[in-house]
Design a protein around this motif. Structure first.
Motif, PDB file in Angstrom:
ATOM      1  N   VAL A   1       0.948  -1.228  -0.121  1.00 39.74           N
ATOM      2  CA  VAL A   1      -0.118   0.022   0.036  1.00 39.74           C
ATOM      3  C   VAL A   1       0.927   1.132  -0.108  1.00 39.74           C
ATOM      4  O   VAL A   1       2.122   1.332   0.370  1.00 39.74           O
ATOM      5  CB  VAL A   1      -0.937   0.054   1.250  1.00 39.74           C
ATOM      6  N   VAL A   2       0.063   2.452  -0.494  1.00 39.59           N
ATOM      7  CA  VAL A   2       0.727   3.790  -0.408  1.00 39.59           C
ATOM      8  C   VAL A   2       0.077   4.514   0.307  1.00 39.59           C
ATOM      9  O   VAL A   2      -1.381   4.615   0.072  1.00 39.59           O
ATOM     10  CB  VAL A   2       1.181   4.199  -1.766  1.00 39.59           C
ATOM     11  N   ARG A   3       0.329   5.167   1.418  1.00 39.50           N
ATOM     12  CA  ARG A   3      -0.506   5.964   2.238  1.00 39.50           C
ATOM     13  C   ARG A   3      -0.210   7.313   2.088  1.00 39.50           C
ATOM     14  O   ARG A   3       0.999   7.871   2.030  1.00 39.50           O
ATOM     15  CB  ARG A   3      -0.541   5.489   3.722  1.00 39.50           C
ATOM     16  N   ARG A   4      -1.441   8.290   2.176  1.00 38.33           N
ATOM     17  CA  ARG A   4      -1.116   9.758   2.145  1.00 38.33           C
ATOM     18  C   ARG A   4      -2.450  10.081   3.251  1.00 38.33           C
ATOM     19  O   ARG A   4      -3.254   9.626   3.245  1.00 38.33           O
ATOM     20  CB  ARG A   4      -1.453  10.500   0.800  1.00 38.33           C
ATOM     21  N   SER A   5      -1.989  11.241   3.725  1.00 34.81           N
ATOM     22  CA  SER A   5      -2.959  11.900   4.763  1.00 34.81           C
ATOM     23  C   SER A   5      -3.207  13.269   4.587  1.00 34.81           C
ATOM     24  O   SER A   5      -2.538  14.037   3.862  1.00 34.81           O
ATOM     25  CB  SER A   5      -2.243  11.899   6.416  1.00 34.81           C
ATOM     26  N   TYR A   6      -4.652  13.514   4.703  1.00 39.94           N
ATOM     27  CA  TYR A   6      -5.117  14.957   4.347  1.00 39.94           C
ATOM     28  C   TYR A   6      -5.820  15.461   5.324  1.00 39.94           C
ATOM     29  O   TYR A   6      -6.545  14.790   6.292  1.00 39.94           O
ATOM     30  CB  TYR A   6      -5.875  14.593   2.905  1.00 39.94           C
ATOM     31  N   THR A   7      -5.839  16.908   5.492  1.00 37.23           N
ATOM     32  CA  THR A   7      -6.838  17.687   6.343  1.00 37.23           C
ATOM     33  C   THR A   7      -7.614  18.587   5.503  1.00 37.23           C
ATOM     34  O   THR A   7      -6.964  19.180   4.627  1.00 37.23           O
ATOM     35  CB  THR A   7      -5.817  18.335   7.397  1.00 37.23           C
ATOM     36  N   PRO A   8      -8.963  18.494   5.784  1.00 34.47           N
ATOM     37  CA  PRO A   8      -9.846  19.710   5.228  1.00 34.47           C
ATOM     38  C   PRO A   8      -9.214  20.982   5.475  1.00 34.47           C
ATOM     39  O   PRO A   8      -8.750  21.444   6.476  1.00 34.47           O
ATOM     40  CB  PRO A   8     -11.143  19.271   5.727  1.00 34.47           C
ATOM     41  N   ALA A   9      -9.485  21.990   4.542  1.00 34.86           N
ATOM     42  CA  ALA A   9      -8.716  23.279   4.694  1.00 34.86           C
ATOM     43  C   ALA A   9      -9.581  24.180   5.257  1.00 34.86           C
ATOM     44  O   ALA A   9      -9.300  25.242   5.854  1.00 34.86           O
ATOM     45  CB  ALA A   9      -8.324  23.812   3.065  1.00 34.86           C
ATOM     46  N   ARG A  10     -10.853  23.763   5.408  1.00 33.50           N
ATOM     47  CA  ARG A  10     -11.896  24.736   6.017  1.00 33.50           C
ATOM     48  C   ARG A  10     -12.901  23.693   6.864  1.00 33.50           C
ATOM     49  O   ARG A  10     -13.475  22.611   6.715  1.00 33.50           O
ATOM     50  CB  ARG A  10     -12.517  25.546   5.059  1.00 33.50           C
TER      51      ARG A  10
END
Length: 690
Positions: free
Chosen positions: A589-598
């Motif tokens: 697997v390749v993992r990436r993390s994201y956070t909503p900007a608003r």
């Protein structure tokens, strides 16, 4: 739009909207619509335990360019593969375990029939009436040849009318679904719910992600499975399916073309004509097809016992429209397969399988009768043109090296009549004027193709196939292969078999299964029973996203410089998930993390870029293109949880969405989870909306 989670000092990714100013530089660029990610080290492997199949039956559909069929197996009796019922209609002397891939729609665009029924009904229509019906054949090639495939891509019927390709494919799959379900229920004592069936659809290994997704969408439209249960449908790669079935072969189920070296059509002792082995194989095939149930080995076959850990072999899938080459290596003791070289097709420029011979025949007709006449005849007498191609197909199957007598191809009466009315002379006169001595005219209304003519039709396609295999075998990572398995419908042709034997028979053992035209179909059933059998695949392309990195003077071009909050950033850098020809294991697997900007943001969209070459740095480099999007639909945050951006010193913790991508299966997959709540996030990947 989104923020980066745990930002690295040298890597930030551009957002799909306006980036949060607190943790990433804003940009006025509208062409960079990608979300931030955390850099991931090398892909991690999550061991997938071998699990019992949760389905009661596996149904595989081999959707071919020229012929198609289905087969199934009950998981409680997985050593028995049941072929579909023998089709009505068909051509004399041709085993009808599969049906021609042709489909007929009424003038009102309603489904009428598929296969032999479509072909025969269309043949019987009045010529004027036939012009209003929509007949499609060999339409699978359109999916491979269309560079900008979408849900709105159209197919052109023989009469020139156009309809959405997805609807034509859905009609065909719905036809197979109805027939297969009826037959499965006839053989099952228990009541089978829709969820109890796993469906498998075959596609060429060289098909890119949009084409694979297209087949999946067509299956959803046809009602095979629901989009809410995507795991109920598997996309199988054709040469992989053939390779899986070849693991089960016993020695009496194959022809070994390498056992007897040949010279001028005879073995070295001069006692055995070359094609006697093919006559023997055809007789074996004829006998075996009287039974519709095939038994396979519970383990691996005798042929496999000759292979040791690390041994390599090539599967050459010679079909109607494509020639797929795949290189596999044996992994013992578990008997799994590892792909050593990414699947390859011949260079672009048209169909490279049996359809290439059909096109050569059409070109020969144009040379004799004039291209303008042939195009006019196809437009005005579409049903008669289909009859002519069917007549050629039947004779093409009987072409063999060393054949002394000519092959007779019946010309439809309407062809002879149409030519005389439009050219004012007979077909026979046209043949004489063409000076094409290798094609004669028979008083019975037939074209007589000499052996020289058949060679001229076959050789360009066959020479390309042999050259393609030779070039692959010369590559360092492929040298020393022990076996070459020749499979696919075109592999039934003695013309191709002889050419491959002469070119490669002393280099490796050339193996042809007796039921060569059904090899992929049976292997697709076995793949559905155990999708983990191919453990390692090669990635055909680079996949990645655009990111911002710290700008380094002298390394990054000035036109990529972006200054925000006093810091210098380099835009458009391609951050790679996987590279060209990289080995990727199942579960990797390749993992990436994201956070909503608003706060309140409900969707994150990430653009995916791809390239066929490794020497690229930026998403704007030649050869890099936007190929798809990942969409994360965010659930409402739990009460008291954080809903979006923020999170400075003493502030609330930012919401993290962790996406996990898999590149080791036959399709690219993505899942996501809301880290704080541990709730699943609806994640989808789309390659058809560009």
């Amino acid at each position: 739009m989104a923020d980066v989670v745990q930002p690295e000092p040298n890597s930030l990714q551009i957002s799909g909207d306006t980036l949060s100013a607190r943790s990433s530089p804003a940009t006025a660029r509208n062409d960079c619509s990608i979300t931030p990610l955390t850099p991931s080290p090398s892909p991690r492997v999550e061991v997938r335990p071998r699990m019992s199949c949760p389905f009661s039956v596996v149904v595989a559909i081999d959707f071919g360019t020229t012929s198609s069929g289905y087969a199934f197996s009950f998981t409680q009796d997985s050593e028995a593969i049941h072929m579909m019922k023998r089709w009505e209609g068909g051509d004399p002397g041709v085993a009808n375990q599969k049906s021609p891939t042709c489909l007929l729609l009424t003038p009102e665009l309603r489904f009428h029939s598929f296969g032999f029924a479509a072909r025969d009904f269309y043949h019987d229509l009045d010529p004027e009436e036939a012009r209003h019906w929509l007949y499609f054949d060999k339409f699978k090639m359109k999916i491979h040849s269309t560079s900008d495939l979408t849900m709105e891509t159209e197919l052109e019927a023989v009469n020139g009318r156009r309809v959405r390709a997805i609807d034509v494919f859905a009609h065909a799959l719905r036809f197979f679904r109805e027939h297969a379900l009826k037959e499965v229920k006839d053989q099952s004592s228990s009541v089978l719910e829709g969820e109890a069936i796993r469906w498998v659809i075959t596609v060429p290994a060289v098909w890119k992600q949009p084409a694979k997704q297209f087949m999946r969408e067509a299956a959803y439209l046809a009602g095979l499975v629901s989009p809410d249960c995507p795991e109920q449908l598997l996309i199988a790669l054709e040469p992989e399916a053939a390779s899986i079935y070849c693991r089960k072969l016993r020695l009496h189920q194959v022809i070994d073309l390498s056992l007897q070296p040949i010279t001028n059509g005879f073995d070295l002792e001069g006692s055995r004509p070359f094609d006697s082995s093919f006559r023997q194989a055809r007789e074996q095939l004829r006998r075996s097809r009287h039974s519709r149930t095939f038994l396979v080995e519970s383990g691996t076959g005798e042929l496999w016992s000759e292979l040791q850990t690390g041994d390599r072999y090539i599967v050459a899938d010679c079909g109607g429209g494509t020639v797929d080459l795949t290189v596999h290596q044996i992994e013992q003791p578990q008997g799994t397969l590892k792909e050593l070289y990414k699947a390859s097709d011949l260079l672009p420029g048209g169909p490279h399988g049996a359809v290439g011979v059909d096109l050569a025949f059409e070109a020969m007709l144009c040379q004799i009768f004039g291209e303008d006449f042939i195009q006019s005849f196809k437009a005005k007498r579409p049903a008669a043109w289909v009859d002519l191609t069917i007549a050629f197909e039947a004779r093409k199957r009987t072409a063999a090296p060393g054949r002394a007598n000519a092959l007779n191809i019946s010309l439809p009466f309407s062809f002879i009549d149409y030519y005389k009315r439009h050219r004012g002379q007979s077909v026979e006169a046209a043949l004489r004027k063409s000076n094409m001595n290798i094609v004669k005219w028979s008083s019975q209304g037939m074209l007589r193709l000499t052996q020289e003519a058949m060679n001229e039709l076959f050789q360009p396609t066959i020479v390309n196939i042999v050259k393609h295999i030779e070039e692959l075998m010369a590559k360092p990572e492929v040298r020393g292969v022990r076996f070459l398995f020749l499979v696919g419908g075109f592999a039934e042709s003695p013309m191709l078999q002889k050419a491959v034997q002469r070119a490669l028979g002393r280099t490796c053992r050339i193996i042809i299964p007796h039921d060569v035209g059904l090899t992929i179909l049976k292997g697709a059933v076995l793949f559905g029973l155990d999708p983990t059998v191919v453990r390692v695949r090669r990635c055909p392309l680079i996949y990645g996203v655009g990111v911002l990195n710290r700008f380094v003077e002298g390394r990054h071009p000035r036109d990529k410089l972006l200054i925000k909050d006093g810091r210098q950033w380099c835009t458009d850098i391609l951050d790679r998930f996987v590279c060209v020809d990289q080995s990727v294991a199942l579960g990797e697997v390749v993992r990436r993390s994201y956070t909503p900007a608003r706060l309140g943001q409900r969707k994150i969209i990430i653009n995916i870029y791809c390239s066929a070459t490794d020497d690229v740095t930026y998403i704007t480099d030649p050869g890099v293109r936007k190929c798809g999007t990942i969409t994360l639909d965010l659930p409402e945050p739990l009460p008291g949880a954080v809903g979006g951006a923020g999170g400075g010193a003493g502030g609330p913790e930012r919401r993290e969405i962790r996406a996990t991508m898999q590149f080791g299966d036959t399709e690219i997959k993505v899942t996501a989870v809301d880290v704080m709540s541990d709730r699943s996030v609806r994640a989808s990947i789309d390659f058809l909306s560009n």
